[in-house]
Design a protein around this motif. Sequence first.
Motif: not given
Length: 290
Positions: A78-91, A96-97
Amino acid sequence: MSSYVVHELGRTVAVRWRRDLAPTQHWTTKVNYYRAVEELLAGGADAGRLSWSDVVAAVQPQGSRTTFFAVAGPHAKKPLAGAYRAGSRRELARCADRAGAPEMLVDETKVWSYWPHRDGWMDELFRAGEATAAVECLLRVLLDWAVREPALAAALDHAPPVCAVEDLVVLRGGYTPADAAARLLREAIRLRLVDGHGTEGVLHQLRHELRPDPDPTPGNRPLARALDQLMRNSRTPSDQRRQAVAMLRDALTVLESEPDALTVLESEPGALTVLESEPGALTVLESEPE
């Protein structure tokens, strides 16, 4: 500040990521590693040269290679970058990468360290008024954090906490791309820490970039349709219905105070009407069916 924006700020990717993790043992382990990174940077370590072994050696009560890679890096749990990739704001995932796990951990440490400041900012949002004032308040809070945690704030070329970038994108209604929001916040931190400007000086330097973008009309139609569908659907959860009602109250307040200040942006019989009282300030009303 409209109830819709406050609602969106309360359900960002970062908020949901932290809420899901906070009650778990994994979060406790993460915090131990965040504290280790914070102390290493405060002691003069270069964030760009940190190794996993440096961090593990600094973790209290004890770190290990296994737990390091469980909390940091692309294959972490559950990394934060992964949450962004899977979430509604992928940009925002690009913010975070990082190339290495230690740098990704530094980014998460920034978010962890900044979060109490964000909580205080959220508590004051209803007093902020219009969006530009809320953005200025965000910058003040960010700069206060940077002064309190200068080594962490300066790490990775003054990269801002990605949750602050996400908040700015939400405040600007999506009209400021994530990379532009990140550049603005990075520049604010740099001006404060490197150039020695006070907070007011930083705001003066950047004020021209804080003004709302013109012509928000294209983004209003999806909002009108979404609210219309929400109000008509009998299976909509009660908390979402309450949020829609709060938004309608905002519209009524504008009508009562300045009835001639509203521009109809979208209207159809029996549906919701989106109105604009000033650039970026939207309210929503339900039209009477014919």
